[in-house]
Design an enzyme around this catalytic site. Sequence first.
Site, short mmCIF file in Angstrom:
data_model
loop_
_atom_site.label_atom_id
_atom_site.label_comp_id
_atom_site.label_asym_id
_atom_site.label_seq_id
_atom_site.Cartn_x
_atom_site.Cartn_y
_atom_site.Cartn_z
N ASN A 158 -7.10 -2.53 0.23
CA ASN A 158 -7.28 -1.07 0.95
C ASN A 158 -7.76 -0.13 0.17
OD1 ASN A 158 -5.06 -1.22 -0.79
ND2 ASN A 158 -3.61 -0.16 0.59
N LYS A 181 -8.91 -11.01 -9.86
CA LYS A 181 -9.15 -11.54 -8.37
C LYS A 181 -8.99 -10.68 -7.34
CE LYS A 181 -7.49 -13.39 -5.05
NZ LYS A 181 -8.00 -12.75 -3.92
N PRO A 182 -10.17 -9.90 -7.08
CA PRO A 182 -10.01 -9.08 -5.85
C PRO A 182 -9.74 -9.80 -4.53
CG PRO A 182 -12.36 -9.70 -6.39
CD PRO A 182 -11.45 -10.16 -7.04
N ALA A 183 -9.38 -8.88 -3.50
CA ALA A 183 -9.17 -9.16 -2.18
C ALA A 183 -10.36 -9.81 -1.48
CB ALA A 183 -8.69 -8.26 -1.38
N SER A 236 1.26 -7.25 -0.70
CA SER A 236 2.48 -7.37 0.13
C SER A 236 3.63 -7.81 -0.67
CB SER A 236 2.15 -8.33 1.06
OG SER A 236 2.04 -9.49 0.93
N GLU A 257 3.19 -4.17 -7.69
CA GLU A 257 3.13 -3.01 -6.71
C GLU A 257 2.97 -3.82 -5.46
OE1 GLU A 257 3.20 -0.01 -7.88
OE2 GLU A 257 2.97 -0.01 -10.27
N ARG A 285 -4.66 9.36 5.72
CA ARG A 285 -5.42 8.76 4.54
C ARG A 285 -5.55 7.25 4.64
NH1 ARG A 285 -3.18 7.62 -0.85
NH2 ARG A 285 -4.62 7.74 -2.35
N CYS A 291 0.07 1.87 0.93
CA CYS A 291 1.25 1.37 0.64
C CYS A 291 2.36 2.50 0.41
CB CYS A 291 1.47 0.94 -0.86
SG CYS A 291 0.68 1.55 -2.19
N GLU A 388 6.09 -2.26 7.45
CA GLU A 388 4.79 -1.44 7.18
C GLU A 388 3.98 -1.50 8.41
OE1 GLU A 388 3.18 -3.40 3.61
OE2 GLU A 388 2.98 -1.34 2.99
#
Length: 484
Positions: A158, A181-183, A236, A257, A285, A291, A388
């Site tokens: 995000n 390690k990016p999404a 998550s 986080e 936003r 989150c 969420e």
Amino acid sequence: MTYEKVLADVPVRLRIGDGWREAAGGRTFPVTNPADGAELLAVADASPADAVAALDAAVAAQAGWAATAPRERAEILRRAYEEIHHRRDELAALITLEMGKPLADAYAEIDYGADFFRWFAEEAVRIDGGYKVSPNGRGRILVMRQPVGPSLLVTPWNFPLAMATRKIGPALAAGCTVVVKPAEQTPLTTLALATILEYCGVPSGVVNVVTTSDPAGAVGALLSDGRLRKLSFTGSTEVGRLLLAQAAGTVLRTSMELGGNAPFLVFDDADLDAAVDGAILAKLRNMGEACTAANRFYVQRGVADAFAERLAARMADMRVAPGLEDGSQIGPLIDEAGRAKVGALVDDAVGKGARVLTGGAPLGGAGYFYPPTVLADVPGDAALLAEEIFGPVAPVLPFDTDEEAIGLANATEYGLVAYVYTRDLARALRTAEALETGMIGLNQGVVSNAAAPFGGVKQSGLGREGGPTGIDEYLETKYLAIEL
Ligand code: NAP
């Protein structure tokens, strides 16, 4: 600058050690544009063995990086801060292309994300220790801070830039080497960031980037490797729980986080216009895919209808369009699964009696668009009050007393952030003390700030990122006992 050129400049391979390489077997996976579903690029698809090769590089570089003068580490980060701003147009386009957010939101993310490099450049030269006389008068206690060591940084889709800089900044400042390690949905911005760090003088092996469509395999291989010393994860709560269980295997230090379910409280003495402005920010936003997004609006009964109507009028006016289009205020959601989840939550609430003031159904055509939606008369058992939403949907519920509002706000397993609107200082402080969250926006709809400790309590996480304590997540404390 053309978008083709921006994409052509992204290195689509793995960043390991001193260069860029293909994944084992030359495997790749596609990255798509959520505004139309089209493929943007194919990037290297790392195997668990590739991830271990990245850790090999981080381990090999660790001692040298830890020994680099703090001033030098600081200046590399400061240069990277400047360079992000220098390349802001390309980075904003990249964020919008792979994640979908409107360009204006992408530029805001660049300002926020770059700030972590500036902040931690300033913190790198302020790592201190202690010296004190032992209570017996003879001993001396010397305390030093040392880098934790090779760290694995796992980020969500995000905020593709800011979630990476929020971890890389303090890790590098503290003297830790990293594997990022990016999404899977948004690896391009992280790859571009790696080129910036390389250009700004980060030595070989200090920042390694592993893109993969097998996160469990790649991350699992590293979590079971005793050479890894730290996991910092943003994502998550569900995946965070899994990773915490795996981290227990090697008693790994972790920063977590995780998800949120932010309450937005409006008391009857609040400035209602300011509350609506704040609600727009806290809800819309990033299309609500944050989150920190306000998930539940509790409004004191006397002003609840007026608030809901004004919010609905403002939200109905927002321009929903691909993020690269002029004037876009709401881009697409990240993918069809994300949009379907939002739709199902709205249908569940409406099925149980909620009233739609605006929006309420997905938009047709290409891309994963869902319109800003306001729901009134939301029943207490609606699923969207417990989960969420991660979309532009605002459920509004009335409350009568302050105690009731605080009870409703705290009735969740999450505890990331809350928003409070009141002009009564004593009421604000009483409420802030009673809310079970790590952060509170008082009469404001955004709390993110590189200079402040960001993080949650309860199942929203462990540890804090940013602020004066953010670097502590990457430092060990060692004590030396001395008898004179
Ligand atoms: P996610 O599904 O938990 O994924 C986060 C990261 O973990 C991604 O890199 C993902 O890789 C990886 N991952 C997924 N399953 C894994 C597994 N079994 N083992 C190891 N790694 C795994 O979260 P998301 O959908 O990307 O992001 C949205 C969530 O992040 C929301 O819950 C949001 O609240 C939270 N978030 C929290 C904060 C905060 O600061 N508290 C900030 C931003 C977002 P793949 O992409 O390949 O699946």
